[in-house]
Scaffold this motif. Structure first.
Motif, PDB file in Angstrom:
ATOM      1  N   GLY A 203       0.677  -1.319   0.010  1.00 33.06           N
ATOM      2  CA  GLY A 203      -0.002   0.221   0.018  1.00 33.06           C
ATOM      3  C   GLY A 203       0.841   1.310  -0.176  1.00 33.06           C
ATOM      4  N   LEU A 204       2.159   1.241  -0.316  1.00 34.24           N
ATOM      5  CA  LEU A 204       2.930   2.439  -0.210  1.00 34.24           C
ATOM      6  C   LEU A 204       3.193   2.848  -1.738  1.00 34.24           C
ATOM      7  N   ASP A 205       3.100   4.187  -1.972  1.00 32.35           N
ATOM      8  CA  ASP A 205       3.140   4.722  -3.444  1.00 32.35           C
ATOM      9  C   ASP A 205       3.905   6.039  -3.392  1.00 32.35           C
ATOM     10  N   ARG A 206       4.507   6.055  -2.378  1.00 34.86           N
ATOM     11  CA  ARG A 206       5.533   7.493  -2.586  1.00 34.86           C
ATOM     12  C   ARG A 206       7.002   7.183  -2.740  1.00 34.86           C
ATOM     13  N   MET A 207       7.164   7.039  -4.075  1.00 36.09           N
ATOM     14  CA  MET A 207       8.729   6.618  -4.511  1.00 36.09           C
ATOM     15  C   MET A 207       9.536   7.770  -4.983  1.00 36.09           C
ATOM     16  N   ARG A 208      10.799   8.042  -4.558  1.00 34.49           N
ATOM     17  CA  ARG A 208      11.737   9.271  -5.144  1.00 34.49           C
ATOM     18  C   ARG A 208      12.700   8.510  -5.645  1.00 34.49           C
ATOM     19  N   LEU A 209      13.307   8.902  -6.698  1.00 43.20           N
ATOM     20  CA  LEU A 209      14.452   8.448  -7.281  1.00 43.20           C
ATOM     21  C   LEU A 209      15.733   9.481  -7.197  1.00 43.20           C
ATOM     22  N   VAL A 210      16.952   9.079  -7.092  1.00 45.15           N
ATOM     23  CA  VAL A 210      17.950   9.970  -7.145  1.00 45.15           C
ATOM     24  C   VAL A 210      18.886   9.429  -7.818  1.00 45.15           C
ATOM     25  N   ALA A 211      18.996  10.205  -9.092  1.00 48.56           N
ATOM     26  CA  ALA A 211      19.980  10.048 -10.108  1.00 48.56           C
ATOM     27  C   ALA A 211      20.404   8.694 -10.572  1.00 48.56           C
ATOM     28  N   PRO A 212      19.272   7.861 -11.140  1.00 48.24           N
ATOM     29  CA  PRO A 212      19.353   6.441 -11.578  1.00 48.24           C
ATOM     30  C   PRO A 212      20.335   6.489 -12.621  1.00 48.24           C
ATOM     31  N   ARG A 213      21.331   5.428 -12.357  1.00 50.79           N
ATOM     32  CA  ARG A 213      22.334   5.273 -13.405  1.00 50.79           C
ATOM     33  C   ARG A 213      22.097   5.331 -14.806  1.00 50.79           C
ATOM     34  N   ASP A 214      21.014   4.687 -15.297  1.00 51.29           N
ATOM     35  CA  ASP A 214      20.316   4.573 -16.753  1.00 51.29           C
ATOM     36  C   ASP A 214      19.533   5.402 -17.081  1.00 51.29           C
ATOM     37  N   GLY A 215      19.435   6.562 -16.318  1.00 55.50           N
ATOM     38  CA  GLY A 215      18.259   7.803 -16.679  1.00 55.50           C
ATOM     39  C   GLY A 215      16.907   7.259 -16.281  1.00 55.50           C
ATOM     40  N   TRP A 216      16.026   8.415 -16.467  1.00 52.45           N
ATOM     41  CA  TRP A 216      14.853   8.157 -16.032  1.00 52.45           C
ATOM     42  C   TRP A 216      13.670   8.859 -17.235  1.00 52.45           C
ATOM     43  N   PRO A 217      12.866   8.348 -17.841  1.00 57.97           N
ATOM     44  CA  PRO A 217      12.109   7.064 -17.375  1.00 57.97           C
ATOM     45  C   PRO A 217      12.939   5.837 -18.045  1.00 57.97           C
ATOM     46  N   ASN A 218      12.764   4.721 -17.347  1.00 59.62           N
ATOM     47  CA  ASN A 218      13.427   3.446 -17.891  1.00 59.62           C
ATOM     48  C   ASN A 218      12.274   2.450 -18.347  1.00 59.62           C
ATOM     49  N   PRO A 219      12.436   1.929 -19.259  1.00 62.57           N
ATOM     50  CA  PRO A 219      11.364   0.944 -19.853  1.00 62.57           C
ATOM     51  C   PRO A 219      11.287  -0.307 -19.065  1.00 62.57           C
ATOM     52  N   ARG A 220      12.579  -0.708 -18.850  1.00 66.14           N
ATOM     53  CA  ARG A 220      12.961  -1.887 -17.734  1.00 66.14           C
ATOM     54  C   ARG A 220      12.155  -2.217 -16.605  1.00 66.14           C
ATOM     55  N   ALA A 221      12.388  -0.852 -16.152  1.00 68.22           N
ATOM     56  CA  ALA A 221      11.509  -0.454 -14.745  1.00 68.22           C
ATOM     57  C   ALA A 221      10.107  -0.616 -14.682  1.00 68.22           C
ATOM     58  N   VAL A 222       9.445  -0.331 -15.826  1.00 68.71           N
ATOM     59  CA  VAL A 222       8.034  -0.607 -16.193  1.00 68.71           C
ATOM     60  C   VAL A 222       7.722  -1.949 -16.342  1.00 68.71           C
ATOM     61  N   ALA A 223       8.716  -2.944 -17.054  1.00 70.47           N
ATOM     62  CA  ALA A 223       8.373  -4.156 -17.288  1.00 70.47           C
ATOM     63  C   ALA A 223       8.255  -4.977 -16.015  1.00 70.47           C
ATOM     64  N   LEU A 224       8.980  -4.462 -14.961  1.00 71.03           N
ATOM     65  CA  LEU A 224       9.251  -5.299 -13.846  1.00 71.03           C
ATOM     66  C   LEU A 224       8.349  -4.888 -12.829  1.00 71.03           C
ATOM     67  N   ALA A 225       7.565  -3.690 -13.060  1.00 72.63           N
ATOM     68  CA  ALA A 225       6.446  -2.985 -11.838  1.00 72.63           C
ATOM     69  C   ALA A 225       5.385  -4.174 -11.979  1.00 72.63           C
ATOM     70  N   SER A 226       4.916  -4.582 -12.811  1.00 72.11           N
ATOM     71  CA  SER A 226       4.003  -5.760 -12.667  1.00 72.11           C
ATOM     72  C   SER A 226       2.784  -5.160 -12.420  1.00 72.11           C
ATOM     73  N   GLY A 227       2.001  -4.137 -12.658  1.00 80.70           N
ATOM     74  CA  GLY A 227       1.022  -3.640 -12.102  1.00 80.70           C
ATOM     75  C   GLY A 227       0.969  -2.405 -11.240  1.00 80.70           C
ATOM     76  N   ALA A 228       2.249  -2.161 -11.021  1.00 77.02           N
ATOM     77  CA  ALA A 228       2.582  -1.054  -9.895  1.00 77.02           C
ATOM     78  C   ALA A 228       3.302   0.158 -10.742  1.00 77.02           C
ATOM     79  N   GLY A 229       2.905   0.353 -12.165  1.00 78.98           N
ATOM     80  CA  GLY A 229       3.487   1.245 -12.949  1.00 78.98           C
ATOM     81  C   GLY A 229       3.016   2.676 -12.606  1.00 78.98           C
TER      82      GLY A 229
END
Length: 249
Positions: free
Chosen positions: A33-59
């Motif tokens: 039930g948590l939905d407050r995510m913050r990202l600090v300088a992701p190595r591969d930039g943002w947005p990242n399609p691989r993140a979306v693929a693994l989020a599986s419903g939490a996009g």
């Protein structure tokens, strides 16, 4: 207790390296039930399609995630910051278990504070500069010979502890499959049925021990969590055994 929803902690992923781990972390957060995510300088930039693929419903968490160049900016406005790390890094800090950390986080949130939890990059974890900005450290009691946790695992464990501290938890329950529990009277009638038939079969022997044996038998029935369907089955079993014996005679 106030009806105002409790302010969630922000989970801050500091310099995460793999999009897959960001997506898995989002999924772990949303599991609890948590939905407050913050990202600090992701190595591969943002947005990242691989993140979306693994989020599986939490996009949605990824779509709404805050993106910051530094940890300082990511925790701006927060009044209680926790850093997850397996090592103290030579800094004098309170070191809390995940359970205690989330209990304190809950208390801060209830008092109107804003909580952030820092998670470090996969390869080496948080740097001292990040940890120095935290009020306390979260240390998971893992195997000291293999202390490294995957980023998403650490997020899931912390999110689970937050859920435990802030939600109504059923620690044990039984799912009734379309039935009801047997009443005390129904259980008593079942006990009488078995006592009568067992007495006819000569089970209560010797006679001077009969009452004690009946008491133990009734105690056995009362300890069993019987449904009405269970009671009917047990009645039917006894009736059928009696019929079978009578046919054999």
């Amino acid at each position: 207790m106030s009806d105002t929803p409790l302010r969630q902690p922000a989970f801050v992923l500091v310099r995460p390296q793999m999009g897959e781990n960001i997506g898995a972390a989002a999924r772990a957060m949303w599991n609890f039930g948590l939905d407050r995510m913050r990202l600090v300088a992701p190595r591969d930039g943002w947005p990242n399609p691989r993140a979306v693929a693994l989020a599986s419903g939490a996009g949605r968490l990824l779509d709404e995630a805050g993106h910051f160049p530094t940890t300082v900016e990511a925790v701006e406005g927060c009044t209680f910051v926790l850093a997850t790390t397996a090592r103290g890094r030579g800094l004098t800090k309170p070191i809390l278990s995940p359970e205690e950390a989330m209990a304190q986080a809950r208390d801060h949130a209830q008092a109107g504070g804003k909580v952030a939890v820092l998670f470090g990059p996969e390869r080496a974890g948080l740097e001292n500069d990040d940890i120095a900005r935290a009020n306390a450290i979260i240390s998971v009691p893992v195997n000291p010979e293999f202390a490294s946790l995957n980023l998403a695992q650490c997020v899931l464990l912390t999110a689970y502890e937050w859920r435990r501290q802030t939600a109504e938890i059923d620690h044990a329950r039984v799912e009734l499959a379309g039935g009801d529990w047997a009443t005390a009277l129904e259980t008593d009638k079942l006990a009488e049925h078995y006592e009568d038939r067992l007495a006819q079969a000569g089970f209560f022997f010797p006679p001077q021990k009969a009452e004690h044996m009946k008491t133990n038998l009734r105690n056995l029935w009362s300890r069993m969590p019987l449904t009405r369907a269970d009671v009917q089955i047990l009645h039917g079993m006894m009736r059928q055994m009696v019929r079978w014996k009578e046919r054999g005679d």
